[in-house]
Design a protein around this motif. Sequence first.
Motif, PDB file in Angstrom:
ATOM      1  N   HIS A  85       0.849  -1.190   0.000  1.00 44.17           N
ATOM      2  CA  HIS A  85       0.000   0.000   0.000  1.00 44.17           C
ATOM      3  C   HIS A  85       0.887   1.244   0.000  1.00 44.17           C
ATOM      4  O   HIS A  85       1.892   1.298   0.705  1.00 44.17           O
ATOM      5  N   ALA A  86       0.494   2.240  -0.781  1.00 43.01           N
ATOM      6  CA  ALA A  86       1.217   3.515  -0.818  1.00 43.01           C
ATOM      7  C   ALA A  86       0.310   4.615  -0.276  1.00 43.01           C
ATOM      8  O   ALA A  86      -0.804   4.800  -0.768  1.00 43.01           O
ATOM      9  N   GLU A  87       0.800   5.305   0.723  1.00 41.23           N
ATOM     10  CA  GLU A  87       0.086   6.446   1.295  1.00 41.23           C
ATOM     11  C   GLU A  87       0.682   7.721   0.714  1.00 41.23           C
ATOM     12  O   GLU A  87       1.899   7.942   0.782  1.00 41.23           O
ATOM     13  N   LEU A  88      -0.150   8.552   0.141  1.00 44.71           N
ATOM     14  CA  LEU A  88       0.301   9.833  -0.393  1.00 44.71           C
ATOM     15  C   LEU A  88       0.536  10.801   0.761  1.00 44.71           C
ATOM     16  O   LEU A  88      -0.382  11.091   1.529  1.00 44.71           O
ATOM     17  N   VAL A  89       1.764  11.285   0.885  1.00 45.11           N
ATOM     18  CA  VAL A  89       2.125  12.233   1.937  1.00 45.11           C
ATOM     19  C   VAL A  89       1.983  13.664   1.428  1.00 45.11           C
ATOM     20  O   VAL A  89       1.451  14.531   2.102  1.00 45.11           O
ATOM     21  N   HIS A  90       2.468  13.888   0.205  1.00 42.92           N
ATOM     22  CA  HIS A  90       2.452  15.240  -0.366  1.00 42.92           C
ATOM     23  C   HIS A  90       2.524  15.126  -1.875  1.00 42.92           C
ATOM     24  O   HIS A  90       3.205  14.254  -2.402  1.00 42.92           O
TER      25      HIS A  90
END
Length: 112
Positions: free
Chosen positions: A63-68
Amino acid sequence: MNPEDIVQRQLDAYNRHDLQAFVATYAEDAELYRVPATTPALTGRQQLGDFYRDSRFNLPKLHAELVHRIVLGDKVIDHERITGLRDGVVEAVAAYVVRDGLIRSAWMFAPE
């Protein structure tokens, strides 16, 4: 569809492990670079699909969480926190060039 929407569609497909939707966001002749390499690590939709099928989407917790996110014209730069790739969290930056509704090139930056 604007560049940010295309990259978001790609990220959403990545998180669903939807290979068909994921590769559909890339141009047939797209190039993916792993910085600092100056030659592509993957070229074309077929290579991209094979790699993600065999080395990413087979990892059930990926899973990839968008930080910015930064959008500058046809360029989209994402800072992501990736889990499920290996033990712990992987911080990464991906820079995309989107033209004619498809990702034409992507540069992947990782701390190691």
